[in-house]
Scaffold this active site. Structure first.
Site, mmCIF file in Angstrom:
data_model
loop_
_atom_site.group_PDB
_atom_site.id
_atom_site.type_symbol
_atom_site.label_atom_id
_atom_site.label_comp_id
_atom_site.label_asym_id
_atom_site.label_seq_id
_atom_site.Cartn_x
_atom_site.Cartn_y
_atom_site.Cartn_z
ATOM 1 N N TYR A 72 -11.776 15.093 11.287
ATOM 2 C CA TYR A 72 -11.875 16.550 11.355
ATOM 3 C C TYR A 72 -13.143 17.062 10.693
ATOM 4 O O TYR A 72 -13.534 18.208 10.906
ATOM 5 C CB TYR A 72 -10.619 17.187 10.745
ATOM 6 C CG TYR A 72 -9.406 16.913 11.589
ATOM 7 C CD1 TYR A 72 -9.256 17.511 12.833
ATOM 8 C CD2 TYR A 72 -8.439 16.010 11.168
ATOM 9 C CE1 TYR A 72 -8.161 17.227 13.635
ATOM 10 C CE2 TYR A 72 -7.339 15.725 11.964
ATOM 11 C CZ TYR A 72 -7.208 16.333 13.193
ATOM 12 O OH TYR A 72 -6.133 16.039 13.993
ATOM 13 N N HIS B 9 -0.509 12.195 8.096
ATOM 14 C CA HIS B 9 -1.260 10.994 8.434
ATOM 15 C C HIS B 9 -0.997 9.883 7.420
ATOM 16 O O HIS B 9 -0.799 10.151 6.236
ATOM 17 C CB HIS B 9 -2.767 11.286 8.451
ATOM 18 C CG HIS B 9 -3.216 12.066 9.649
ATOM 19 N ND1 HIS B 9 -4.426 12.725 9.716
ATOM 20 C CD2 HIS B 9 -2.605 12.306 10.849
ATOM 21 C CE1 HIS B 9 -4.548 13.320 10.891
ATOM 22 N NE2 HIS B 9 -3.453 13.082 11.590
ATOM 23 N N ARG C 59 3.614 18.444 14.931
ATOM 24 C CA ARG C 59 3.557 17.816 16.244
ATOM 25 C C ARG C 59 4.581 18.451 17.176
ATOM 26 O O ARG C 59 5.510 19.124 16.744
ATOM 27 C CB ARG C 59 3.826 16.310 16.128
ATOM 28 C CG ARG C 59 2.812 15.550 15.264
ATOM 29 C CD ARG C 59 3.169 14.078 15.182
ATOM 30 N NE ARG C 59 2.201 13.311 14.403
ATOM 31 C CZ ARG C 59 2.283 13.115 13.093
ATOM 32 N NH1 ARG C 59 3.304 13.643 12.405
ATOM 33 N NH2 ARG C 59 1.374 12.402 12.459
ATOM 34 N N LYS D 269 6.617 11.618 12.460
ATOM 35 C CA LYS D 269 6.102 10.353 12.978
ATOM 36 C C LYS D 269 6.068 9.312 11.870
ATOM 37 O O LYS D 269 5.658 9.598 10.743
ATOM 38 C CB LYS D 269 4.689 10.559 13.539
ATOM 39 C CG LYS D 269 4.142 9.339 14.258
ATOM 40 C CD LYS D 269 2.805 9.651 14.894
ATOM 41 C CE LYS D 269 2.263 8.432 15.631
ATOM 42 N NZ LYS D 269 0.958 8.721 16.286
ATOM 43 N N ARG E 69 -2.774 21.547 17.168
ATOM 44 C CA ARG E 69 -2.692 20.788 15.907
ATOM 45 C C ARG E 69 -4.097 20.410 15.422
ATOM 46 O O ARG E 69 -4.401 20.543 14.232
ATOM 47 C CB ARG E 69 -1.833 19.547 16.114
ATOM 48 C CG ARG E 69 -1.775 18.568 14.940
ATOM 49 C CD ARG E 69 -0.766 17.466 15.264
ATOM 50 N NE ARG E 69 -0.958 16.270 14.468
ATOM 51 C CZ ARG E 69 -0.401 16.053 13.275
ATOM 52 N NH1 ARG E 69 0.355 16.996 12.733
ATOM 53 N NH2 ARG E 69 -0.596 14.932 12.629
ATOM 54 N N HIS F 193 -1.282 19.545 21.723
ATOM 55 C CA HIS F 193 -1.841 18.790 20.595
ATOM 56 C C HIS F 193 -3.178 19.366 20.144
ATOM 57 O O HIS F 193 -3.575 19.183 18.985
ATOM 58 C CB HIS F 193 -1.998 17.318 20.980
ATOM 59 C CG HIS F 193 -1.883 16.386 19.813
ATOM 60 N ND1 HIS F 193 -0.745 16.300 19.033
ATOM 61 C CD2 HIS F 193 -2.755 15.510 19.268
ATOM 62 C CE1 HIS F 193 -0.924 15.409 18.076
ATOM 63 N NE2 HIS F 193 -2.139 14.923 18.189
#
Length: 287
Positions: free
Chosen positions: A256, A247, A130, A155, A224, A221
């Site tokens: 995805y 995640h 990120r 994150k 990514r 982003h």
């Protein structure tokens, strides 16, 4: 405000979250400047959200952020339960993010002449990190022996490892010889400070504009998203992609599959395999 800040700090909220929550709370307090804090109730919150939505025309994201901030304040500082009707914030529509092709990624990297800026973009794509994670990346996080990069407190305050490309490692070594960074891999304008988020966003924006791609809604982003989508197209399993991206849920990673053109093209249309159905010579059975 101070009590809210303290509780969020104890809850290990990020600095960005604390700053955003306090900003929204400040707006709420100013709106009801004459109302004692202890008299706040759910109706005040609903009327304030109506004001944001109807009078100011604020977006759903803005209103939702305000509601989250005020709800935190009610529950933890005022010690009052706050239950807003679920119809105020229906389930957000699912929109697939744009993804750059491999050719576009290559062109983006090739168009950047500045060694430092090119290395930043190469790392963004080759690691799937990120924006903030790249900014905070330190030299000690690079493990060239194991060919991996440690993402420290990403994150959700989670550590993880991601990939280190052999080609990017060579670029990193060349970059290091030129810039001699100290603590952070990418130093900012001020000594001892990392390269700012805005600086990274700006250099990517300029490179996209140079290629004429700014109209495609691409951003930092997007790089990514492209990393993850290309991994799936190259046969990487979803669980591995999930771990590399950091995640919390496999459901988040599964989108995805929808972004992967190769994955869709590999699916056999059920009509084409019905008993008795023969394909014309030269036709494809995959759709």
């Amino acid at each position: 405000m101070e009590r809210t800040s303290q509780y969020m700090f104890l809850g290990h909220y990020s600095q960005d979250s604390i700053r955003n929550y306090l900003r929204e709370l400040r707006y709420f307090f100013v709106h009801y400047g004459d109302v004692p804090v202890q008299q706040f109730c759910a109706d005040h919150v609903v009327q304030y959200l109506l004001y944001l939505n109807k009078t100011l025309g604020c977006s759903r994201t803005k209103c939702h952020g305000a509601a989250q901030s005020i709800s935190f304040f009610f529950r933890n500082v005022l010690q009052k339960p706050l239950v807003l009707p679920t119809l105020i914030y229906p389930r957000k529509a699912t929109k697939l993010p744009p993804v750059m092709s491999q050719q576009e990624i290559k062109a983006l990297i090739d168009t950047i002449q500045n060694v430092k800026h090119r290395t930043v973009v190469m790392l963004l794509y080759s690691t799937g990190m990120r924006l903030r994670e790249i900014s905070k990346l330190k030299i000690t996080d690079i493990d060239s022996k194991a060919m991996q990069i440690k993402v420290v407190q990403g994150k959700g305050s989670k550590d993880r490892f991601t990939l280190l490309s052999q080609q990017v490692l060579l670029e990193l070594r060349a970059y290091y010889l030129i810039y001699r960074p100290q603590e952070y891999l990418f130093n900012g304008a001020q000594k001892g400070r990392p390269l700012s988020l805005r600086s990274i966003q700006h250099l990517v924006k300029i490179a996209l504009a140079r290629l004429g791609l700014q109209s495609k809604r691409y951003s930092v982003h997007t790089i990514r998203h492209s990393f993850a989508t290309h991994l799936v197209e190259n046969g990487t399993d979803l669980h591995t992609v999930k771990e590399l991206l950091g995640h919390s849920s496999l459901q988040t990673t599964s989108r995805y599959l929808h972004l992967s053109a190769k994955h869709r093209q590999s699916v056999v249309n059920p009509y084409d395999v019905l008993p008795g159905e023969e394909q014309p010579s030269g036709s494809k059975t995959k759709h």
